[in-house]
Motif scaffolding. Structure first.
Motif, PDB file in Angstrom:
ATOM      1  N   GLY A  99      10.097  13.771  13.775  1.00 30.97           N
ATOM      2  CA  GLY A  99      10.652  12.434  13.661  1.00 30.97           C
ATOM      3  C   GLY A  99      11.600  12.300  12.495  1.00 30.97           C
ATOM      4  O   GLY A  99      11.511  13.041  11.503  1.00 30.97           O
ATOM      5  N   LYS A 100      12.502  11.341  12.602  1.00 33.09           N
ATOM      6  CA  LYS A 100      13.510  11.126  11.558  1.00 33.09           C
ATOM      7  C   LYS A 100      13.053  10.127  10.501  1.00 33.09           C
ATOM      8  O   LYS A 100      13.647  10.027   9.437  1.00 33.09           O
ATOM      9  CB  LYS A 100      14.813  10.623  12.191  1.00 33.09           C
ATOM     10  N   VAL A 101      11.986   9.355  10.813  1.00 33.51           N
ATOM     11  CA  VAL A 101      11.538   8.301   9.905  1.00 33.51           C
ATOM     12  C   VAL A 101      10.078   8.518   9.521  1.00 33.51           C
ATOM     13  O   VAL A 101       9.250   8.878  10.367  1.00 33.51           O
ATOM     14  CB  VAL A 101      11.710   6.906  10.552  1.00 33.51           C
ATOM     15  N   VAL A 102       9.778   8.309   8.246  1.00 35.36           N
ATOM     16  CA  VAL A 102       8.408   8.424   7.733  1.00 35.36           C
ATOM     17  C   VAL A 102       7.780   7.026   7.701  1.00 35.36           C
ATOM     18  O   VAL A 102       8.341   6.098   7.110  1.00 35.36           O
ATOM     19  CB  VAL A 102       8.393   9.037   6.327  1.00 35.36           C
ATOM     20  N   PHE A 103       6.640   6.880   8.356  1.00 39.81           N
ATOM     21  CA  PHE A 103       5.885   5.625   8.347  1.00 39.81           C
ATOM     22  C   PHE A 103       4.770   5.738   7.318  1.00 39.81           C
ATOM     23  O   PHE A 103       4.012   6.718   7.304  1.00 39.81           O
ATOM     24  CB  PHE A 103       5.272   5.351   9.721  1.00 39.81           C
ATOM     25  N   LEU A 104       4.645   4.744   6.445  1.00 33.90           N
ATOM     26  CA  LEU A 104       3.595   4.729   5.431  1.00 33.90           C
ATOM     27  C   LEU A 104       2.442   3.829   5.874  1.00 33.90           C
ATOM     28  O   LEU A 104       2.635   2.886   6.646  1.00 33.90           O
ATOM     29  CB  LEU A 104       4.154   4.221   4.100  1.00 33.90           C
ATOM     30  N   ASP A 105       1.237   4.117   5.404  1.00 33.47           N
ATOM     31  CA  ASP A 105       0.101   3.238   5.665  1.00 33.47           C
ATOM     32  C   ASP A 105       0.416   1.841   5.133  1.00 33.47           C
ATOM     33  O   ASP A 105       1.033   1.693   4.068  1.00 33.47           O
ATOM     34  CB  ASP A 105      -1.162   3.763   4.983  1.00 33.47           C
ATOM     35  N   ALA A 106       0.000   0.821   5.879  1.00 34.62           N
ATOM     36  CA  ALA A 106       0.271  -0.571   5.486  1.00 34.62           C
ATOM     37  C   ALA A 106      -1.002  -1.208   4.947  1.00 34.62           C
ATOM     38  O   ALA A 106      -2.046  -1.195   5.619  1.00 34.62           O
ATOM     39  CB  ALA A 106       0.799  -1.358   6.673  1.00 34.62           C
ATOM     40  N   TYR A 107      -0.910  -1.778   3.753  1.00 30.32           N
ATOM     41  CA  TYR A 107      -2.063  -2.416   3.115  1.00 30.32           C
ATOM     42  C   TYR A 107      -1.838  -3.921   2.981  1.00 30.32           C
ATOM     43  O   TYR A 107      -0.700  -4.394   2.887  1.00 30.32           O
ATOM     44  CB  TYR A 107      -2.303  -1.808   1.731  1.00 30.32           C
ATOM     45  N   PRO A 108      -2.925  -4.689   2.944  1.00 30.17           N
ATOM     46  CA  PRO A 108      -2.790  -6.136   2.753  1.00 30.17           C
ATOM     47  C   PRO A 108      -2.262  -6.461   1.366  1.00 30.17           C
ATOM     48  O   PRO A 108      -2.478  -5.703   0.400  1.00 30.17           O
ATOM     49  CB  PRO A 108      -4.228  -6.652   2.911  1.00 30.17           C
ATOM     50  N   LEU A 109      -1.561  -7.587   1.252  1.00 29.28           N
ATOM     51  CA  LEU A 109      -1.217  -8.082  -0.064  1.00 29.28           C
ATOM     52  C   LEU A 109      -2.497  -8.302  -0.858  1.00 29.28           C
ATOM     53  O   LEU A 109      -3.537  -8.640  -0.284  1.00 29.28           O
ATOM     54  CB  LEU A 109      -0.441  -9.400   0.040  1.00 29.28           C
ATOM     55  N   PRO A 110      -2.452  -8.113  -2.171  1.00 25.37           N
ATOM     56  CA  PRO A 110      -3.676  -8.251  -2.966  1.00 25.37           C
ATOM     57  C   PRO A 110      -4.355  -9.599  -2.764  1.00 25.37           C
ATOM     58  O   PRO A 110      -3.742 -10.651  -2.867  1.00 25.37           O
ATOM     59  CB  PRO A 110      -3.158  -8.107  -4.414  1.00 25.37           C
ATOM     60  N   SER A 111      -5.626  -9.539  -2.387  1.00 25.61           N
ATOM     61  CA  SER A 111      -6.461 -10.730  -2.251  1.00 25.61           C
ATOM     62  C   SER A 111      -7.891 -10.298  -2.512  1.00 25.61           C
ATOM     63  O   SER A 111      -8.215  -9.105  -2.472  1.00 25.61           O
ATOM     64  CB  SER A 111      -6.334 -11.352  -0.861  1.00 25.61           C
ATOM     65  N   THR A 118      -3.418  -4.013  -5.299  1.00 22.56           N
ATOM     66  CA  THR A 118      -2.186  -4.092  -6.103  1.00 22.56           C
ATOM     67  C   THR A 118      -1.600  -2.709  -6.316  1.00 22.56           C
ATOM     68  O   THR A 118      -0.388  -2.494  -6.177  1.00 22.56           O
ATOM     69  CB  THR A 118      -2.475  -4.761  -7.457  1.00 22.56           C
ATOM     70  N   THR A 119      -2.457  -1.742  -6.624  1.00 24.68           N
ATOM     71  CA  THR A 119      -2.002  -0.362  -6.819  1.00 24.68           C
ATOM     72  C   THR A 119      -1.424   0.213  -5.537  1.00 24.68           C
ATOM     73  O   THR A 119      -0.373   0.870  -5.546  1.00 24.68           O
ATOM     74  CB  THR A 119      -3.177   0.509  -7.301  1.00 24.68           C
ATOM     75  N   LEU A 120      -2.085  -0.029  -4.410  1.00 35.06           N
ATOM     76  CA  LEU A 120      -1.644   0.543  -3.142  1.00 35.06           C
ATOM     77  C   LEU A 120      -0.318  -0.062  -2.674  1.00 35.06           C
ATOM     78  O   LEU A 120       0.548   0.637  -2.130  1.00 35.06           O
ATOM     79  CB  LEU A 120      -2.719   0.325  -2.082  1.00 35.06           C
ATOM     80  N   VAL A 121      -0.138  -1.361  -2.877  1.00 33.28           N
ATOM     81  CA  VAL A 121       1.114  -2.005  -2.487  1.00 33.28           C
ATOM     82  C   VAL A 121       2.273  -1.496  -3.353  1.00 33.28           C
ATOM     83  O   VAL A 121       3.370  -1.223  -2.851  1.00 33.28           O
ATOM     84  CB  VAL A 121       0.981  -3.536  -2.586  1.00 33.28           C
ATOM     85  N   LYS A 122       2.023  -1.366  -4.650  1.00 33.71           N
ATOM     86  CA  LYS A 122       3.070  -0.826  -5.530  1.00 33.71           C
ATOM     87  C   LYS A 122       3.431   0.601  -5.135  1.00 33.71           C
ATOM     88  O   LYS A 122       4.602   0.994  -5.175  1.00 33.71           O
ATOM     89  CB  LYS A 122       2.593  -0.869  -6.984  1.00 33.71           C
ATOM     90  N   ARG A 123       2.436   1.364  -4.733  1.00 28.86           N
ATOM     91  CA  ARG A 123       2.696   2.740  -4.311  1.00 28.86           C
ATOM     92  C   ARG A 123       3.606   2.766  -3.084  1.00 28.86           C
ATOM     93  O   ARG A 123       4.531   3.570  -2.996  1.00 28.86           O
ATOM     94  CB  ARG A 123       1.372   3.449  -4.008  1.00 28.86           C
ATOM     95  N   THR A 124       3.343   1.855  -2.138  1.00 29.63           N
ATOM     96  CA  THR A 124       4.183   1.774  -0.940  1.00 29.63           C
ATOM     97  C   THR A 124       5.627   1.453  -1.309  1.00 29.63           C
ATOM     98  O   THR A 124       6.575   2.062  -0.795  1.00 29.63           O
ATOM     99  CB  THR A 124       3.640   0.700   0.019  1.00 29.63           C
TER     100      THR A 124
END
Length: 640
Positions: free
Chosen positions: A197-209, A98-104
């Motif tokens: 690069g012109k775009v920043v890619f963020l790490d992708a995390y699963p939805l909270p489960s 939940t914390t990681l998804v909100k951070r994204t």
């Protein structure tokens, strides 16, 4: 044509053999204790003086701290299953995710995030853990995720593929093209603005489960080439992957651009790149990520789609740990597991590979078959990426398998359903596309009509409810829905099927010949492998016969199978009669697969016999012909 679809109590646990482990944590069955009547089962990876009891929010990495080199190889495989299951079922990652998804969402902005769902399984990055366990990518705190570098690579590769198609470029030229550097950056770019690069890619995390999508998985390399000969040795290897996981993807413009069109273009490339698949084993169904709510798009290179149903023992993935149990006869502890049914694209690709190899060995020398097999399906030695990509859409368990032991005696037969989709991989040469399509399409038709898939593939599904032991159903039978797949449904008349079968096989050989620039004489079959009573090779060669037969079955078994299992083909083993391993296969004193395949097509059976020139296989075919009327027994291979 419509078809009618047709554990013994455990012994007391004895004292375990001496091992350094004196007690363990189990996840089911009989739990270990310290009293002499019920000692703990062996668990060589768990520290006996300091058992793992991590907090529920601990990641899988926490479990790695408790692993050590096993003292006895006898028990390490069972313990591997045990501890992987503990890690996937006891953890609770919801708070951290939940914390990681909100951070994204905060970094990228709510409008610059979107969700993608894995169509089946995915394993990105990762490394080998203790005892060579394959692990997916974990971040510094042990959460499963997709690294930003993987996302950038997927978007960039998609952009390169589109540029190649647009400007008719080779990969190397397209990769260095200024248009790619314009978005993704290049240290070799002449324009300083394009060095980053012109775009920043963020790490992708699963939805909270609870488990973050982590699930037990299994690989099993059954067949192995050795000096131009094939060896059969099932070797199940449990590992972890993420199953049907939804990820939150976040992108944002970097400091070198404020143009929202740049972000949108890169986002579209990324979505298409994820649909093509990322990570390991993309050609066998892993790694397809679809934008949430978008549905399943048709792959650009797709050439075949068939809806199917499967009844019987079904396709299984990993085994679920249940308990340790002492085997009196072998004087050792054994892990008792419960196989988990799962519709696995890997099973279909493996079966297509098996039948390709069997038919190719009849017309090509073994070394050439080995090389061609790696080109078409992928391989390590010889190395090949593979031209074929196999996916299953909407794979599901339509009916659960019968419960074990006596509880499941009256349960219905298990059933799996889905849609098999075949596509060309990026490695497939465009100048061979038509020959490859013809080869794979006819090979798939042959696979559906020569046997089943998964556990019990060499036998048609049949009931064992008159017996007093489980499993209550054996074998494996395909069914094709007639309304949507009329060309794939077997005809009622044997003569019509014979014509279809031989035409399909001729088309297979014709396309194979075009791929290797060689014409085949179908009757000049090779004889590269020695055949005896005890030895044969799974090859449709000079020693193989395929027949169609029709008759009245017995004991809930289709006709051809009831003859195979009749008393006259059993042999004496000690005080009892049992199946002949040289006819029905065996699992003790060396695993040996049966040389006989039987497919039940409703009105008749298709029987394939390898090493058919030697007894007891020759005797079986002669008896089958003897008990069958002339019009109901037809030889379809060798070809006329």
């Amino acid at each position: 044509m419509v078809f009618n679809r047709p554990n013994k109590p455990s012994k007391p646990i004895k004292k375990a053999p001496e091992t350094p482990s004196k007690k363990v944590i189990t996840t089911g069955g009989n739990k270990g204790s310290n009293n002499s009547n019920n000692p703990p089962p062996p668990s060589p990876w768990l520290d006996p003086n300091n058992e793992p009891s991590p907090h529920e929010t601990a990641s899988f990495v926490e479990y790695l701290r408790w692993m050590r080199e096993p003292d006895r190889d006898n028990y390490k495989d069972g313990t591997k299953v045990q501890i992987l299951q503990m890690a996937t079922e006891k953890a609770d990652y919801r708070q951290r995710l939940t914390t990681l998804v909100k951070r994204t969402e905060l970094i990228a902005g709510k409008n610059n995030t979107f969700q993608v769902k894995c169509a089946w399984r995915i394993r990105v990055g990762g490394h080998r853990g203790p005892e060579s366990i394959l692990l997916p990518a974990f971040d510094a705190l042990g959460m499963p995720y997709i690294p930003s570098s993987t996302l950038r690579g997927a978007a960039r590769n998609q952009a390169i593929r589109e540029l190649m198609a647009e400007k008719k470029l080779e990969w190397g030229d397209a990769e260095k093209h200024p248009e790619i550097a314009k978005y993704f950056g290049s240290l070799e770019a002449e324009d300083k603005q394009n060095k980053a690069g012109k775009v920043v890619f963020l790490d992708a995390y699963p939805l909270p489960s609870k488990g973050g999508g982590l699930a037990m998985d299994m690989a099993n390399n059954i067949w192995k080439w050795e000096n131009n000969s094939l060896g059969y040795n099932p070797n199940p290897n449990p590992f972890l992957s993420l199953q049907e996981t939804t990820f939150v993807i976040g992108l944002k413009l970097g400091s070198l651009s404020d143009d929202p069109k740049v972000l949108e273009k890169v986002k579209n490339w990324l979505i298409k790149g994820l649909q093509a698949g990322i990570g390991s084993q993309v050609n066998t169904g892993y790694g397809l990520l679809l934008k949430a709510g978008a549905g399943q798009p048709k792959q650009k290179q797709e050439f075949l789609r068939v809806e199917f149903a499967l009844e019987g023992q079904l396709i299984h993935g990993h085994q679920r740990f249940t308990q340790w149990q002492f085997n009196d006869r072998r004087q050792e502890w054994q892990m008792r597991g419960q196989a988990e049914a799962e519709v696995r694209p890997t099973a279909f690709k493996s079966m297509l590979r098996y039948w390709f190899r069997a038919f190719a060995l009849g017309v090509l020398e073994p070394g050439r078959v080995q090389t061609l097999e790696a080109e078409l399906f992928g391989g390590i030695d010889p190395k090949g990426y593979g031209y074929l990509q196999v996916n299953i859409l909407d794979g599901r368990i339509a009916k659960k398998e019968p419960r074990p032991n006596y509880k499941g005696k009256n349960d219905p037969c298990g059933e799996q359903q889905g849609t098999l989709v075949l596509s060309f991989s990026p490695a497939a040469p465009t100048n061979k596309a038509q020959n490859l399509k013809t080869l794979f399409t006819n090979l798939t038709w042959l696979m559906f009509n020569l046997g089943g898939i998964g556990q019990g593939a060499r036998r048609p599904c049949y009931s064992r409810q008159t017996r007093e032991n489980a499993p209550w159903f054996r074998g494996s039978t395909f069914f094709i829905e007639e309304e949507d797949n009329k060309l794939w449904v077997a005809p009622e008349e044997i003569s019509v099927f014979k014509t279809q079968f031989q035409q399909r096989l001729k088309e297979f050989y014709t396309s194979l010949g075009a791929l290797v620039s060689q014409q085949f004489n179908y009757n000049r079959r090779r004889n590269d492998f020695p055949v005896s009573q005890q030895n044969w090779t799974d090859a449709v060669d000079a020693n193989c016969e395929i027949v169609i037969c029709k008759g009245r079955g017995q004991n809930n078994k289709p006709y051809a199978l009831s003859i195979l299992h009749s008393p006259q083909f059993k042999i004496q083993k000690g005080s009892r009669q049992d199946y002949d391993g040289n006819l029905c296969g065996q699992v003790t004193k060396g695993v040996k697969p049966s040389p006989v395949w039987i497919a039940d097509l409703g009105d008749y059976q298709v029987v394939t016999v390898f090493g058919a020139n030697q007894n007891p296989r020759r005797q079986y075919l002669e008896e089958l012909k003897k008990q069958t009327s002339a019009q109901n027994y037809v030889k379809v291979f060798p070809l006329p």
